[in-house]
Scaffold this motif. Structure first.
Motif, short mmCIF file in Angstrom:
data_model
loop_
_atom_site.label_atom_id
_atom_site.label_comp_id
_atom_site.label_asym_id
_atom_site.label_seq_id
_atom_site.Cartn_x
_atom_site.Cartn_y
_atom_site.Cartn_z
N UNK A 49 0.79 -1.31 -0.10
CA UNK A 49 0.01 -0.01 -0.04
C UNK A 49 0.74 1.40 -0.13
N UNK A 50 2.01 1.24 0.23
CA UNK A 50 3.00 2.28 0.45
C UNK A 50 3.50 2.61 -1.04
N UNK A 51 4.04 3.77 -1.23
CA UNK A 51 4.78 4.50 -2.38
C UNK A 51 6.16 3.93 -1.91
N UNK A 52 6.78 3.53 -2.99
CA UNK A 52 8.33 3.18 -2.84
C UNK A 52 9.21 4.22 -3.45
N UNK A 53 10.17 4.66 -2.70
CA UNK A 53 11.07 5.57 -3.34
C UNK A 53 12.50 4.81 -3.29
N UNK A 54 13.26 4.71 -4.35
CA UNK A 54 14.47 4.10 -4.29
C UNK A 54 15.33 5.06 -4.69
N UNK A 55 16.49 5.41 -3.66
CA UNK A 55 17.45 6.58 -3.85
C UNK A 55 18.55 6.12 -3.75
N UNK A 56 19.37 6.36 -5.08
CA UNK A 56 20.93 5.98 -5.10
C UNK A 56 21.84 7.30 -4.95
N UNK A 57 22.36 7.02 -3.87
CA UNK A 57 23.23 8.15 -3.19
C UNK A 57 24.85 7.79 -3.09
N UNK A 187 21.27 3.49 -13.70
CA UNK A 187 21.82 4.62 -12.89
C UNK A 187 23.17 4.89 -13.29
N UNK A 188 23.65 6.36 -13.61
CA UNK A 188 24.85 6.88 -14.20
C UNK A 188 25.09 8.03 -13.27
N UNK A 189 24.47 8.59 -12.50
CA UNK A 189 24.83 9.79 -11.59
C UNK A 189 24.07 9.66 -10.29
N UNK A 190 24.52 10.62 -9.51
CA UNK A 190 23.76 10.69 -8.12
C UNK A 190 23.46 12.14 -7.87
N UNK A 191 22.26 12.24 -7.34
CA UNK A 191 21.23 11.21 -6.87
C UNK A 191 20.41 10.88 -7.88
N UNK A 192 19.68 9.59 -7.82
CA UNK A 192 18.84 9.02 -8.95
C UNK A 192 17.94 8.24 -8.15
N UNK A 193 16.67 8.58 -8.62
CA UNK A 193 15.82 8.25 -7.97
C UNK A 193 14.63 7.56 -8.67
N UNK A 194 13.92 6.42 -8.14
CA UNK A 194 12.94 5.87 -8.91
C UNK A 194 11.66 5.75 -7.91
N UNK A 195 10.57 5.87 -8.34
CA UNK A 195 9.22 5.95 -7.65
C UNK A 195 8.31 4.76 -8.15
N UNK A 201 12.53 11.89 -13.92
CA UNK A 201 13.88 12.61 -14.92
C UNK A 201 14.82 13.35 -14.46
N UNK A 202 14.88 13.79 -13.05
CA UNK A 202 15.73 14.79 -12.51
C UNK A 202 16.97 13.75 -11.94
N UNK A 203 17.50 12.96 -12.78
CA UNK A 203 18.75 12.35 -12.39
C UNK A 203 20.00 13.41 -12.27
N UNK A 204 20.47 13.05 -11.10
CA UNK A 204 21.73 13.92 -10.80
C UNK A 204 21.64 15.02 -10.21
N UNK A 205 20.40 15.25 -10.06
CA UNK A 205 20.16 16.82 -9.52
C UNK A 205 19.19 16.62 -8.19
N UNK A 206 19.32 17.48 -7.31
CA UNK A 206 18.57 17.68 -6.15
C UNK A 206 17.08 17.84 -6.43
N UNK A 207 16.20 17.17 -5.75
CA UNK A 207 14.56 17.77 -5.90
C UNK A 207 14.37 18.34 -4.52
#
Length: 222
Positions: A49-57, A187-195, A201-207
């Protein structure tokens, strides 16, 4: 302006080379891990039931550092409706990124509740571990410096165990698996996020916090 163009070009080329190396390596050697990669925030594994965020740091990446406070704020705001797992992804052009990522695995092995505290400590003191701060140090000196820093963060009584962790093949393997997993995911940059499994789309940039609200809020209405 020309200097900035050169810098951006160099960064782009490094990212492309990293991605190509990942693809080549993954295609030639795939090691199936014995367990899932990543560190669950507050040790709460995602449910259906939860939204999963994967963060590559990368713990020594300034953009990863800048992306953490707004993401943490979003986690606090949405509570149990969000789940987060962080995967360390040591970029090869960040000095000592692999050693610091390995420290996260060692910390998680010793005390899972201290892993995020150590990650935040790295974010707060990144300047101690790259550039001029370590330029004239041997690898063993850097490892000892990071081992002491790690034990100070998770508890000084762990120093001997932390130092031993850097000679344990299991922690080396775990850190390599983290990197390979990122490669498998593209993944080719950090941060990189999956939801929920899909890349943002904002790979390599802070949100910032508002950006996370715009991403998450509509998903809660479905």
């Amino acid at each position: 302006m020309e200097f900035l163009k050169i810098q951006n070009y160099n960064t782009l080329m490094k990212s492309i080379v990293l991605l190509l190396l990942c693809v080549v390596h993954v295609n030639t050697q795939v090691t199936l891990p014995s367990r899932q990669d990543g560190f669950w925030y507050k040790n709460k594994i995602a449910n259906a039931e939860s939204i999963l965020i994967e963060a590559f740091f990368d713990p020594l990446c300034p953009d990863s550092r800048d992306s953490w406070p707004p993401l943490k704020l979003a986690l606090q705001h949405y509570g149990s409706r969000l789940s987060l797992v962080v995967h360390p992804f040591p970029l090869p052009y960040h000095d000592n990124a692999f050693i610091s990522s390995r420290a996260l695995h060692i910390s998680n092995q010793l005390n899972t509740s201290a892993t995020y505290r150590l990650l935040e400590s790295f974010f707060d003191h990144q300047g101690k571990f790259y550039g001029n701060a370590t330029f004239n140090l041997s690898r063993s000196s850097v490892v000892d410096k990071i081992a002491r820093f790690t034990s100070n963060s998770i508890g000084n009584s762990h120093y001997v165990a932390v130092k031993a962790g850097f000679t344990d093949p299991k922690t080396d393997h775990a850190t390599r698996i983290s990197f390979k997993y990122g490669c498998v995911k593209g993944v080719y940059a950090t941060p990189f996020f999956f939801v929920n499994g899909f890349p943002l789309p904002n790979d390599g940039s802070a949100l910032d916090y508002n950006a996370w609200r715009k991403i998450i809020h509509p998903l809660l209405k479905n």
